[in-house]
Scaffold this motif. Sequence first.
Motif, short mmCIF file in Angstrom:
data_model
loop_
_atom_site.label_atom_id
_atom_site.label_comp_id
_atom_site.label_asym_id
_atom_site.label_seq_id
_atom_site.Cartn_x
_atom_site.Cartn_y
_atom_site.Cartn_z
N PRO A 1 0.80 -1.24 0.00
CA PRO A 1 0.00 0.00 0.00
C PRO A 1 0.83 1.28 0.00
O PRO A 1 0.60 2.18 -0.82
N SER A 2 1.77 1.43 0.93
CA SER A 2 2.54 2.68 0.99
C SER A 2 3.39 2.85 -0.24
O SER A 2 3.55 3.97 -0.75
N ASN A 3 3.92 1.76 -0.80
CA ASN A 3 4.72 1.84 -2.01
C ASN A 3 3.88 2.36 -3.18
O ASN A 3 4.33 3.22 -3.95
N PHE A 4 2.68 1.86 -3.30
CA PHE A 4 1.79 2.27 -4.38
C PHE A 4 1.49 3.77 -4.31
O PHE A 4 1.61 4.51 -5.29
N GLY A 5 1.11 4.25 -3.11
CA GLY A 5 0.78 5.66 -2.97
C GLY A 5 1.97 6.57 -3.19
O GLY A 5 1.86 7.63 -3.81
N LEU A 6 3.14 6.15 -2.71
CA LEU A 6 4.34 6.97 -2.86
C LEU A 6 4.77 7.08 -4.33
O LEU A 6 5.14 8.16 -4.79
#
Length: 478
Positions: free
Chosen positions: A141-146
């Motif tokens: 999740p955090s990788n996708f948003g970043l």
Amino acid sequence: MSPSALAVAGGRGLTIHGTRYPVVLPSSRDPRLHLAAVIVSLQILGQAALDFRLSIAQILISLGTCALLEMGITLWRQRVIMWPASALLTGNGVAFILRVPGTRHGDWWSLRGWWIFAGVAAVSLLSKHVVRIRGRHVFNPSNFGLVLCFLALGSSRVEPFDFWWGPMSAWMAVALAIIVLGGLAILSRLRLLSIAIGFWAAFAAGIGLLALTGHAMTARWHVGPITGGYFWWVLVTSPEILVFLFFMISDPKTIPSGGTSRRVYAVAVGLLAALLIAPARTEYWSKVAVLGALAIVCAARPLLERSSFGFGVRRSLAVGAVGLAAYAGALVAAGIPAQSSAAAVPAIDTKHLPQITILPSKGVDSKLDRKTAALIAHDVVAGLRRRMERQIAAAHGRRVTVTGYRVDRLRVRLEQGQGQGPPVAVATLIGVRQPTVYAGSPPRILQSGAALPFRKTVRLEDDGGRYSFVGKTMGRGR
């Protein structure tokens, strides 16, 4: 919701408007809590000792956005109130990597770019509920948003955390120990250590080949291009890369299920990260390349899980050799635009330079040598002279009063550049200023005023091997 609408029932439950909802808390053995302890420890170190350019308010916005969304979704879907352990990790991951230019260390409650932190946290959290295949979310999740954030907003508005956190010190050693020991403990327990090792080995090999071909990367904390062995060392030992391999690519929810598929996944992320870094000339795009490699491989995870990888020994060796040769060729070809072409420091006349004192630099992994300091002093004097000449020329022969400067002493140090810009030279000039009246064409001196002492601090930026003034050049002296 008003306080009267909430009532704590017996046991683990909460009554809201007459409806009882079970409260679910994680076990003390939950690896997510252990990972949270590692990241929180690093955040505390960053605020207290490592000069992270991140405010407590920005961290809380990321955490709060993810926690509220996750609790709301869980309450709506499952009719339970669940401690948002995974969501807090997502929010902490966003806050740990995301930076908004202009945020200063020590401004604890800065809300600079708050909407960016809230938006990236929301997109990250929602991605695991929206982008799903066979009941599993596809992306970390955090990788996708970043990745979406860095691609959409660009380096003028956002930036990833630096590869280089600062010079080695006792606090830096503590941070590295927390990352490595915490990562080893968590991944060993989850039996995922092979993923971290596979990524690191592949990434180190790819970056090593890039370094041999003369790849050059610029960064705001280093004077001149970063090349050769130092380029390799900065990337493969970067605390940011260690956090990435221990705590992001090993997310149990997004890695393949089979042992062989997991090893292929880890190696693929490492090799693809190096390949995407190859054409990148700046640290910004190099960091985005690493994050983007994980997003791409996660998108291909269903293919990895369906592949059998059941080659015989001879065929596996042949396929591997051909694949590595093709990869090496692609890596070298992709890296041609970023190969080093740095010019040597130009020769200058040092006979008429002011007395130079080199001061300790701040937040820069480069020592200011005597040759570069002399170049800065030369360009300061030349820049002041050009400024005076432009003022006289702009008068077109009319009467004009221009202040001339004689710099007797110069004290200089380096500071980190703004955003993704190169380091800035901060020079304190000490000498004499004298107003002089010019007129005519060619200009001639009509009157010279009293010579007065002055002391001013100016900032200069590397501009293609020479240093030029940043912002207002000179004001009134004293």
